[in-house]
Enzyme design. Structure first.
Site, PDB file in Angstrom:
ATOM      1  N   LYS A 202       0.868  -1.263  -0.007  1.00 12.01           N
ATOM      2  CA  LYS A 202       0.138  -0.163  -0.039  1.00 12.01           C
ATOM      3  C   LYS A 202       0.799   1.334   0.047  1.00 12.01           C
ATOM      4  CE  LYS A 202      -1.833   2.608   3.156  1.00 12.01           C
ATOM      5  NZ  LYS A 202      -1.974   4.070   2.468  1.00 12.01           N
ATOM      6  N   GLY A 254       7.144   4.606   8.246  1.00 19.34           N
ATOM      7  CA  GLY A 254       6.171   5.609   8.247  1.00 19.34           C
ATOM      8  C   GLY A 254       6.448   6.372   9.667  1.00 19.34           C
ATOM      9  N   SER A 255       5.379   6.843  10.209  1.00 21.69           N
ATOM     10  CA  SER A 255       5.530   7.570  11.588  1.00 21.69           C
ATOM     11  C   SER A 255       5.626   6.487  12.565  1.00 21.69           C
ATOM     12  CB  SER A 255       4.290   8.498  11.777  1.00 21.69           C
ATOM     13  OG  SER A 255       3.250   7.586  11.843  1.00 21.69           O
ATOM     14  N   THR A 256       6.379   7.108  13.781  1.00 21.07           N
ATOM     15  CA  THR A 256       6.491   6.315  15.071  1.00 21.07           C
ATOM     16  C   THR A 256       5.358   5.888  15.614  1.00 21.07           C
ATOM     17  OG1 THR A 256       8.548   7.171  15.337  1.00 21.07           O
ATOM     18  CG2 THR A 256       7.508   6.268  17.453  1.00 21.07           C
ATOM     19  N   GLY A 259       3.750   3.080  13.782  1.00 19.55           N
ATOM     20  CA  GLY A 259       4.584   1.859  13.889  1.00 19.55           C
ATOM     21  C   GLY A 259       4.168   1.478  15.334  1.00 19.55           C
ATOM     22  N   GLU A 276      10.367   0.934  10.138  1.00 18.34           N
ATOM     23  CA  GLU A 276      11.311   1.759   9.982  1.00 18.34           C
ATOM     24  C   GLU A 276      10.519   3.157  10.115  1.00 18.34           C
ATOM     25  OE1 GLU A 276      13.023   4.843   8.490  1.00 18.34           O
ATOM     26  OE2 GLU A 276      12.987   4.030   6.484  1.00 18.34           O
ATOM     27  N   CYS A 310      13.351  10.678   6.351  1.00 18.70           N
ATOM     28  CA  CYS A 310      13.440  10.216   7.851  1.00 18.70           C
ATOM     29  C   CYS A 310      14.868  10.300   8.449  1.00 18.70           C
ATOM     30  CB  CYS A 310      12.830   8.827   8.168  1.00 18.70           C
ATOM     31  SG  CYS A 310      12.861   7.689   6.780  1.00 18.70           S
ATOM     32  N   GLU A 407      10.323  15.132  15.638  1.00 23.24           N
ATOM     33  CA  GLU A 407      10.801  15.059  14.074  1.00 23.24           C
ATOM     34  C   GLU A 407       9.898  16.168  13.422  1.00 23.24           C
ATOM     35  OE1 GLU A 407       9.614  11.455  11.756  1.00 23.24           O
ATOM     36  OE2 GLU A 407      11.390  11.476  10.981  1.00 23.24           O
TER      37      GLU A 407
HETATM   38  P1  ADP Z   1       3.635   9.791   7.627  1.00 24.39           P
HETATM   39  O1  ADP Z   1       3.507  10.784   9.048  1.00 24.39           O
HETATM   40  O2  ADP Z   1       4.919   9.706   6.950  1.00 24.39           O
HETATM   41  O3  ADP Z   1       2.251  10.309   6.854  1.00 24.39           O
HETATM   42  P2  ADP Z   1       2.210   7.638   8.382  1.00 24.39           P
HETATM   43  O4  ADP Z   1       2.577   6.855   9.564  1.00 24.39           O
HETATM   44  O5  ADP Z   1       0.906   8.268   8.902  1.00 24.39           O
HETATM   45  O6  ADP Z   1       3.243   8.668   8.322  1.00 24.39           O
HETATM   46  O7  ADP Z   1       1.927   6.893   6.887  1.00 24.39           O
HETATM   47  C1  ADP Z   1       2.534   6.059   6.573  1.00 24.39           C
HETATM   48  C2  ADP Z   1       1.939   4.692   5.748  1.00 24.39           C
HETATM   49  O8  ADP Z   1       1.156   4.280   6.709  1.00 24.39           O
HETATM   50  C3  ADP Z   1       1.009   5.366   5.038  1.00 24.39           C
HETATM   51  O9  ADP Z   1       0.733   4.441   3.782  1.00 24.39           O
HETATM   52  C4  ADP Z   1      -0.357   5.458   5.734  1.00 24.39           C
HETATM   53  O10 ADP Z   1      -1.916   5.391   4.724  1.00 24.39           O
HETATM   54  C5  ADP Z   1      -0.391   4.494   6.422  1.00 24.39           C
HETATM   55  N1  ADP Z   1      -1.136   4.166   7.839  1.00 24.39           N
HETATM   56  C6  ADP Z   1      -1.536   5.200   8.478  1.00 24.39           C
HETATM   57  N2  ADP Z   1      -2.154   4.904   9.521  1.00 24.39           N
HETATM   58  C7  ADP Z   1      -2.176   3.591   9.654  1.00 24.39           C
HETATM   59  C8  ADP Z   1      -2.854   2.537  10.402  1.00 24.39           C
HETATM   60  N3  ADP Z   1      -3.500   2.645  11.434  1.00 24.39           N
HETATM   61  N4  ADP Z   1      -2.379   1.138  10.030  1.00 24.39           N
HETATM   62  C9  ADP Z   1      -1.405   0.742   8.781  1.00 24.39           C
HETATM   63  N5  ADP Z   1      -1.187   1.818   8.046  1.00 24.39           N
HETATM   64  C10 ADP Z   1      -1.663   3.106   8.396  1.00 24.39           C
END
Ligand code: ADP
Length: 496
Positions: A202, A254-256, A259, A276, A310, A407
């Site tokens: 995704k 993606g974001s902490t 994660g 990561e 990042c 961050e």
């Molecule tokens: P950023 O702050 O870099 O946008 P996110 O962690 O929000 O980071 O997004 C990174 C990815 O994770 C995107 O593809 C987003 O759609 C997806 N994402 C956001 N929320 C969730 C979740 N609860 N479960 C799985 N994937 C998610």
């Protein structure tokens, strides 16, 4: 004395004229060669299919705020169809295929990416906002190189892990962010395929286009149906992948915060997990460093690519004796940075990826000022339309300031000074993150000393933000766990 003063003020004048008066002629990259549809469907089982949800969302160009295309929004049912296709492909074709045949497909994807590199680079810049120089010279070639590199490993796993009989896991669910859309897809898909797994990936909701272009390439490569499935959508789509019972492994960048949620959601299941996450890298300059080179490295580390990295060097530690010199040089260099059209080859800093991200950066600028750090911004013009921000330095920051701890993911640099090596190690490590760091010094022993004491997955010495498919990347602490790239990048997709 008088003459000297006069000369100096003349020099100063000249310098200012030099910095403010010249302009490059616009040099936009052509867009007439790219092929984009108005609407994109989900890529499942080798075909583009309409979403069960019946829903679509718009993806925009953050530099113009104009809609580029409508994108399918996958729901749980769509994710389930994709996972079933991946499972079937795993059982029926991919796991049974001789590894050297698997390698040929991965190699073919790499070749097709190279052939369509220009188109991919332009679309990456249009959808993500990053300067064409970055997408053309870094993102796209590196993405293709990952496929080339992992194609080479596919039939050599027995040699990579001797006497350990490595086996694939099954179906890998992969969720990626918006800062390196195509490169992150390559980091995730290439090792998964080389190790014999199938994939449901995704892309981020703001940058789905190059992943969908990659789907076209995958289709063209003749990769068996269902080996790679690409589903678009928001967090809920990602969560459906994470929660799906028939997914064997989750790879997330993606974001902490997300994660941490994924780690909780997968706890107690037998899903393998790699994360990561965020970073707040320290770039450390010692007094014996090649200062001009270091200043350029700092600029590259935080300002190019809008700080949307990042591992961006978002904290700068300067040894006190050279602080004035480094800061002056940084200010001068800031004035020469060009903020604007991502498709212009002269642009250094493109568009911020989304309105929400621009808001977040602007909030942090306010927080920095409220904390009484001294803010310095370049005087450059920024476009009226689109999401842009001037490159920003915060001087005299303290370790306790939020701009030094959190961050920001924008072109904002928090600067501190230090006296001793012990002090800077302590400060650099004293944050929740540990993804990367940089050290600038003439002294080899100091580099070795620091690389062993900095709690960061990657430490660059006298350079910054350099990537190669052969070298592993990943974090400590809240920056996540698991490594991507290199031999290490194969491990999370194997059981022994
Ligand atoms: P950023 O702050 O870099 O946008 P996110 O962690 O929000 O980071 O997004 C990174 C990815 O994770 C995107 O593809 C987003 O759609 C997806 N994402 C956001 N929320 C969730 C979740 N609860 N479960 C799985 N994937 C998610």
């Amino acid at each position: 004395m008088k003459i000297e003063e006069n000369n100096m003020s003349k020099q100063k004048e000249n310098k200012l004229t030099f910095f403010t008066d010249w302009k490059y002629a616009p040099s936009p990259e052509a867009t007439d060669h790219i092929r984009l549809q108005n609407q994109y469907e989900l890529f499942i089982n080798g075909k583009f299919v309409k979403p069960n949800s019946g829903k679509y969302f718009e993806t925009i160009n953050p530099a113009t705020e104009k809609t580029i295309a409508r994108i399918a929004d996958a729901n749980e049912k769509d994710v389930d169809t994709a996972v079933k296709a991946a499972r079937q492909a795993y059982n029926k074709t991919w796991r049974k295929m001789p590894a050297k045949e698997r390698a040929k497909y991965i190699f073919r994807i790499a070749r097709l990416m190279q052939e369509r590199a220009r188109e991919l680079a332009v679309i990456e810049s249009m959808n993500g906002g990053k300067p064409i120089r970055e997408s053309r010279d870094i993102d796209v070639p590196l993405a293709a190189n990952h496929f080339f590199y992992y194609a080479g490993w596919a039939d050599k796993l027995e040699y990579a892990f001797p006497n350990r009989s490595p086996k694939p896991l099954g179906v890998a669910g992969q969720i990626i962010p918006w800062n390196f859309p195509l490169l992150m897809a390559a980091w995730k898909i290439a090792p998964a395929l080389a190790t014999g797994n199938t994939v449901v990936l995704k892309p981020a909701e703001t940058t789905p286009l190059t992943a969908l272009k990659l789907a076209e390439i995958i289709q063209e490569s003749g990769l068996p149906d269902g080996v790679v499935n690409i589903v678009t959508g928001f967090g809920a789509t990602g969560a459906a992948i994470v929660n799906h019972k028939d997914v064997d492994k989750i790879a997330f960048t993606g974001s902490t915060n997300v994660g941490k949620w994924i780690q909780k959601a997968t706890a107690g299941t037998d899903k393998k997990l790699t994360l990561e996450l965020g970073g707040k890298a320290a770039n450390i300059i010692f007094e014996d460093a090649p200062i001009n080179q270091a200043v350029e490295g700092i600029v590259n580390g935080i300002f190019f690519n809008q700080g949307h990295v990042c591992c961006a060097g978002s904290r700068l530690f300067i040894q006190e004796s050279v602080a004035d010199e480094v800061i002056q040089k940084l200010k001068d260099r800031l004035e020469t940075l060009i903020v604007g059209d991502p498709l212009d080859k002269n642009t250094d800093i493109g568009a911020i990826n989304s309105k929400a991200q621009l808001q977040k950066i602007n909030d942090y600028l306010k927080i920095g000022k409220a904390d009484e750090a001294e803010m310095y911004q370049s005087n450059c013009e920024i476009p009226k339309k689109g999401f842009f921000v001037r490159p920003t330095l915060f001087l005299n920051t303290a370790q306790s300031h939020r701009i030094s701890q959190e961050e920001i993911f924008g072109p904002v640099l928090a600067i501190q000074t230090f006296r001793t090596i012990e002090e800077v190690i302590e400060k650099a490590n004293n944050i929740p993150y540990g993804l990367s760091a940089g050290v600038w010094t003439d002294k080899g022993s100091r580099i070795f000393n620091l690389t062993s004491k900095l709690r960061a997955g990657v430490v660059w010495a006298n350079t910054y933000n350099k990537f190669d498919p052969t070298s592993p990347f990943g974090g400590y602490k809240e920056s996540g766990f698991g490594r991507e790239g290199g031999l290490h990048g194969l491990m999370p997709y194997l059981k022994f």
